[in-house]
Design a protein around this motif. Structure first.
Motif, PDB file in Angstrom:
ATOM      1  N   GLU A   1     102.507   6.092 128.192  1.00 30.27           N
ATOM      2  CA  GLU A   1     102.346   6.764 126.915  1.00 30.27           C
ATOM      3  C   GLU A   1     101.191   7.746 126.937  1.00 30.27           C
ATOM      4  O   GLU A   1     101.135   8.663 126.127  1.00 30.27           O
ATOM      5  N   THR A   2     100.245   7.551 127.870  1.00 29.78           N
ATOM      6  CA  THR A   2      99.106   8.460 127.929  1.00 29.78           C
ATOM      7  C   THR A   2      99.378   9.676 128.811  1.00 29.78           C
ATOM      8  O   THR A   2      98.494  10.475 129.043  1.00 29.78           O
ATOM      9  N   PHE A   3     100.602   9.784 129.303  1.00 32.17           N
ATOM     10  CA  PHE A   3     100.931  10.925 130.165  1.00 32.17           C
ATOM     11  C   PHE A   3     100.866  12.222 129.361  1.00 32.17           C
ATOM     12  O   PHE A   3     101.436  12.343 128.286  1.00 32.17           O
ATOM     13  N   ASN A   4     100.116  13.195 129.871  1.00 31.02           N
ATOM     14  CA  ASN A   4      99.992  14.496 129.204  1.00 31.02           C
ATOM     15  C   ASN A   4     100.853  15.522 129.934  1.00 31.02           C
ATOM     16  O   ASN A   4     100.596  15.860 131.079  1.00 31.02           O
ATOM     17  N   TYR A   5     101.881  15.990 129.273  1.00 29.50           N
ATOM     18  CA  TYR A   5     102.762  16.976 129.886  1.00 29.50           C
ATOM     19  C   TYR A   5     102.049  18.306 130.036  1.00 29.50           C
ATOM     20  O   TYR A   5     101.314  18.736 129.162  1.00 29.50           O
ATOM     21  N   ASN A   6     102.281  18.961 131.147  1.00 23.40           N
ATOM     22  CA  ASN A   6     101.799  20.316 131.369  1.00 23.40           C
ATOM     23  C   ASN A   6     102.831  21.263 130.772  1.00 23.40           C
ATOM     24  O   ASN A   6     103.893  21.482 131.331  1.00 23.40           O
ATOM     25  N   GLU A   7     102.531  21.816 129.596  1.00 18.49           N
ATOM     26  CA  GLU A   7     103.508  22.638 128.899  1.00 18.49           C
ATOM     27  C   GLU A   7     103.835  23.908 129.675  1.00 18.49           C
ATOM     28  O   GLU A   7     104.885  24.509 129.490  1.00 18.49           O
ATOM     29  N   ASP A   8     102.937  24.292 130.586  1.00 12.12           N
ATOM     30  CA  ASP A   8     103.212  25.449 131.437  1.00 12.12           C
ATOM     31  C   ASP A   8     104.428  25.174 132.314  1.00 12.12           C
ATOM     32  O   ASP A   8     105.211  26.069 132.626  1.00 12.12           O
ATOM     33  N   SER A   9     104.615  23.903 132.705  1.00  6.46           N
ATOM     34  CA  SER A   9     105.775  23.517 133.506  1.00  6.46           C
ATOM     35  C   SER A   9     107.056  23.694 132.705  1.00  6.46           C
ATOM     36  O   SER A   9     108.057  24.224 133.191  1.00  6.46           O
ATOM     37  N   PHE A  10     107.029  23.230 131.444  1.00  7.79           N
ATOM     38  CA  PHE A  10     108.194  23.379 130.586  1.00  7.79           C
ATOM     39  C   PHE A  10     108.510  24.852 130.345  1.00  7.79           C
ATOM     40  O   PHE A  10     109.666  25.254 130.289  1.00  7.79           O
TER      41      PHE A  10
ATOM     42  N   ASP B   1     102.288  22.581 121.190  1.00  5.23           N
ATOM     43  CA  ASP B   1     100.904  22.941 120.872  1.00  5.23           C
ATOM     44  C   ASP B   1     100.870  24.373 120.346  1.00  5.23           C
ATOM     45  O   ASP B   1     100.887  25.338 121.107  1.00  5.23           O
ATOM     46  N   SER B   2     100.833  24.521 119.024  1.00  6.96           N
ATOM     47  CA  SER B   2     100.926  25.844 118.392  1.00  6.96           C
ATOM     48  C   SER B   2      99.726  26.738 118.685  1.00  6.96           C
ATOM     49  O   SER B   2      99.762  27.935 118.398  1.00  6.96           O
ATOM     50  N   THR B   3      98.673  26.176 119.278  1.00  5.07           N
ATOM     51  CA  THR B   3      97.487  26.989 119.581  1.00  5.07           C
ATOM     52  C   THR B   3      97.546  27.571 120.996  1.00  5.07           C
ATOM     53  O   THR B   3      96.691  28.374 121.373  1.00  5.07           O
ATOM     54  N   SER B   4      98.520  27.151 121.773  1.00  5.74           N
ATOM     55  CA  SER B   4      98.593  27.606 123.165  1.00  5.74           C
ATOM     56  C   SER B   4      99.391  28.893 123.299  1.00  5.74           C
ATOM     57  O   SER B   4     100.257  29.195 122.481  1.00  5.74           O
ATOM     58  N   LYS B   5      99.084  29.620 124.355  1.00  6.34           N
ATOM     59  CA  LYS B   5      99.824  30.850 124.659  1.00  6.34           C
ATOM     60  C   LYS B   5     101.261  30.530 125.060  1.00  6.34           C
ATOM     61  O   LYS B   5     102.182  31.288 124.788  1.00  6.34           O
ATOM     62  N   ASP B   6     101.452  29.384 125.751  1.00  4.73           N
ATOM     63  CA  ASP B   6     102.794  28.976 126.142  1.00  4.73           C
ATOM     64  C   ASP B   6     103.690  28.810 124.925  1.00  4.73           C
ATOM     65  O   ASP B   6     104.874  29.157 124.951  1.00  4.73           O
ATOM     66  N   TYR B   7     103.113  28.245 123.849  1.00  3.62           N
ATOM     67  CA  TYR B   7     103.871  28.044 122.617  1.00  3.62           C
ATOM     68  C   TYR B   7     104.330  29.385 122.048  1.00  3.62           C
ATOM     69  O   TYR B   7     105.490  29.544 121.631  1.00  3.62           O
ATOM     70  N   GLU B   8     103.440  30.355 122.070  1.00  2.00           N
ATOM     71  CA  GLU B   8     103.759  31.688 121.555  1.00  2.00           C
ATOM     72  C   GLU B   8     104.885  32.334 122.367  1.00  2.00           C
ATOM     73  O   GLU B   8     105.828  32.916 121.802  1.00  2.00           O
TER      74      GLU B   8
ATOM     75  N   ALA C   1     107.123  30.717 124.243  1.00  2.00           N
ATOM     76  CA  ALA C   1     108.342  29.938 124.040  1.00  2.00           C
ATOM     77  C   ALA C   1     109.012  30.303 122.726  1.00  2.00           C
ATOM     78  O   ALA C   1     110.240  30.471 122.650  1.00  2.00           O
ATOM     79  N   GLN C   2     108.202  30.459 121.684  1.00  2.00           N
ATOM     80  CA  GLN C   2     108.750  30.817 120.377  1.00  2.00           C
ATOM     81  C   GLN C   2     109.396  32.202 120.387  1.00  2.00           C
ATOM     82  O   GLN C   2     110.380  32.453 119.695  1.00  2.00           O
ATOM     83  N   SER C   3     108.841  33.113 121.202  1.00  2.00           N
ATOM     84  CA  SER C   3     109.429  34.455 121.292  1.00  2.00           C
ATOM     85  C   SER C   3     110.817  34.384 121.925  1.00  2.00           C
ATOM     86  O   SER C   3     111.735  35.103 121.521  1.00  2.00           O
ATOM     87  N   TYR C   4     110.974  33.505 122.924  1.00  2.00           N
ATOM     88  CA  TYR C   4     112.291  33.304 123.537  1.00  2.00           C
ATOM     89  C   TYR C   4     113.261  32.689 122.524  1.00  2.00           C
ATOM     90  O   TYR C   4     114.421  33.100 122.420  1.00  2.00           O
ATOM     91  N   ILE C   5     112.788  31.689 121.792  1.00  2.00           N
ATOM     92  CA  ILE C   5     113.629  31.024 120.799  1.00  2.00           C
ATOM     93  C   ILE C   5     114.066  32.014 119.713  1.00  2.00           C
ATOM     94  O   ILE C   5     115.233  32.050 119.315  1.00  2.00           O
ATOM     95  N   LYS C   6     113.121  32.836 119.269  1.00  2.00           N
ATOM     96  CA  LYS C   6     113.423  33.823 118.229  1.00  2.00           C
ATOM     97  C   LYS C   6     114.445  34.836 118.726  1.00  2.00           C
ATOM     98  O   LYS C   6     115.396  35.189 118.015  1.00  2.00           O
ATOM     99  N   ASP C   7     114.257  35.303 119.966  1.00  2.00           N
ATOM    100  CA  ASP C   7     115.193  36.263 120.553  1.00  2.00           C
ATOM    101  C   ASP C   7     116.577  35.639 120.705  1.00  2.00           C
ATOM    102  O   ASP C   7     117.599  36.285 120.435  1.00  2.00           O
ATOM    103  N   TYR C   8     116.611  34.389 121.126  1.00  2.00           N
ATOM    104  CA  TYR C   8     117.881  33.691 121.305  1.00  2.00           C
ATOM    105  C   TYR C   8     118.641  33.571 119.987  1.00  2.00           C
ATOM    106  O   TYR C   8     119.846  33.823 119.922  1.00  2.00           O
ATOM    107  N   LYS C   9     117.929  33.208 118.928  1.00  2.00           N
ATOM    108  CA  LYS C   9     118.579  33.055 117.622  1.00  2.00           C
ATOM    109  C   LYS C   9     119.037  34.394 117.060  1.00  2.00           C
ATOM    110  O   LYS C   9     120.101  34.480 116.440  1.00  2.00           O
ATOM    111  N   ALA C  10     118.247  35.443 117.311  1.00  3.65           N
ATOM    112  CA  ALA C  10     118.591  36.765 116.789  1.00  3.65           C
ATOM    113  C   ALA C  10     119.818  37.347 117.482  1.00  3.65           C
ATOM    114  O   ALA C  10     120.557  38.140 116.901  1.00  3.65           O
ATOM    115  N   ASN C  11     120.008  36.968 118.734  1.00  2.00           N
ATOM    116  CA  ASN C  11     121.138  37.495 119.514  1.00  2.00           C
ATOM    117  C   ASN C  11     122.050  36.354 119.980  1.00  2.00           C
ATOM    118  O   ASN C  11     122.599  36.397 121.080  1.00  2.00           O
TER     119      ASN C  11
END
Length: 416
Positions: free
Chosen positions: A154-163, A188-195, A197-207
């Motif tokens: 349960e204490t495993f911290n995922y490397n979001e850069d991997s995802f 993690d909404s404060t990370s650059k990876d989150y930003e 990832a969200q841009s990909y999600i937004k682009d995917y939904k738009a198209n």
């Protein structure tokens, strides 16, 4: 007398050569069926062994020469399979269904195949470091009743850069469903990876419609009709306009028809037909059937479209049209298709040109006239007889009109 013997000898030689030719075709066809059946059997056995953690047995299966012959297809199938396995491992870890030790075992085994990119290495590194940290903490602990890290991570911290990297890799491979699963793991909404990832999600939904259709094009081209239908059938209606839903439903019906056509009684013969050039001399020995009184054959090398009239093993060539197919990178698909729809005019804002008398055979792929400007009055490109399109088949205007007027829906089309 000598002349008659010579003629008999020539007839015998021709018959002998023809018999050898037919035999070679039959042998090639039989070999192809055998290779395909063996490929399916071997890969199915491989997946079963790997899923049961019999990694050594699984790897030995891939040494079969049949799989070596189909190396490109195998790499594509393994990429898809291992991407799915990695995704399931990540989900199982997040739900504490497996421990990090087992996850590392699986991921390192996948790494040995050298199929996935560096994103897998990052995930393994991240998991390995977390596992070592937990082990160190457990060794320092003075509580004898504390749970082993091998039983609870349960204490495993995922490397979001991997995802993020896995998501981008899946996205670039047109596996959008898997990509979205990875992107949605980055929370993690404060990370650059989150930003990102969200841009990909937004682009995917738009198209969404474009990406959805794009994801099944390669499946259809490789005759994976059932998988393509399953992907399309699970569309997200909230991301589609009403007319888009109608288009998706029509696409599903179209692919369903292709699947029925491909798996019909004459599928063995039509599959064989696509392996060779079809000519008036051999067409009536290939047992090619069509659901109408016409059959359309496009020869990509000759840039010619041929129209036959008749029925199975009784076809007569009635039309020959000089054609222009897809350029490099936007090739006209090879395969066995059927006419699905038609129209008098379309215009593409993307390419700033349109065409008259279109006849559809798969998705956005059409037979149509030479391209016109928006006024429908001026031809903008007279190229014919060589590749110049974005994948469709261009014909002279009068030839396109003849096809539009005479070739009914469900007519078989063969392209090679």
């Amino acid at each position: 007398m000598y002349s008659n013997k010579s003629k008999k000898h020539n007839r015998f030689s021709f018959f002998k050569l023809f018999s050898i030719f037919v035999l070679l075709i039959l042998l090639g066809f039989t070999a192809n069926i055998y290779l395909n059946s063996q490929y399916e059997l071997l890969t199915s056995n491989f997946y079963n062994e790997f899923n049961n953690y019999n990694f050594s047995d699984a790897k030995s299966i891939l040494n079969n020469k049949v799989l070596t012959i189909k190396k490109n297809k195998l790499n594509n199938d393994l990429t898809s399979y291992f991407t799915d396995v990695v995704n399931k491992v990540c989900i199982a870890l997040s739900n504490s269904e497996i421990n990090s030790n087992k996850a590392l075992e699986i991921l390192n085994e996948i790494k040995d195949y050298d199929i996935l990119n560096s994103s897998l290495d990052k995930l393994i590194t991240s998991l390995d470091e977390s596992h070592k940290n937990i082990a160190t903490n457990n060794q320092d602990s003075t509580t004898n009743n504390s749970k082993s890290s091998l039983d609870n991570d349960e204490t495993f911290n995922y490397n979001e850069d991997s995802f993020l990297n896995l998501g981008i890799s899946a996205f670039n491979s047109n596996d959008y469903d898997t990509a979205m699963k990875y992107f949605n793991k980055i929370t993690d909404s404060t990370s650059k990876d989150y930003e990102i990832a969200q841009s990909y999600i937004k682009d995917y939904k738009a198209n969404y419609k474009e990406y959805l259709l794009e994801s099944i094009d390669e499946l259809v081209a490789n005759k994976y009709y059932t998988k393509a239908i399953n992907i399309l059938s699970n569309y997200d209606a909230s991301l589609l306009a009403k007319e888009d839903i109608t288009e998706i439903e029509n696409k599903i019906n179209s692919i369903t028809m292709f699947r029925e056509e491909y798996s019909g009684e004459d599928s063995e013969y039509t599959s064989n037909a696509i392996l060779q050039e079809i000519t008036p001399n051999n067409i009536n020995s290939l047992s090619i059937a069509s659901k109408t009184a016409y059959l359309v054959y496009l020869n990509l090398d000759k840039q010619m479209t041929y129209v036959y009239e008749g029925s199975n093993n009784n076809w007569s060539l009635i039309k020959e049209f000089p054609s222009s197919t897809g350029i490099d990178g936007e090739e006209t698909p090879k395969g066995i298709f059927s006419v699905t729809n038609r129209g008098e005019w379309f215009y593409s804002e993307e390419f700033q040109q349109g065409a008259k008398y279109w006849v559809q055979f798969m998705g956005d792929y059409l037979f149509h006239s030479l391209p016109f400007d928006e006024s429908q009055s001026n031809i903008v490109d007279y190229t014919i007889g060589e590749p110049s399109s974005h994948g469709c088949i261009r014909l002279e205007v009068e030839d396109a009109k003849w096809l539009y007027d005479n070739i009914a829906n469900y007519t078989k089309i063969i392209i090679n």
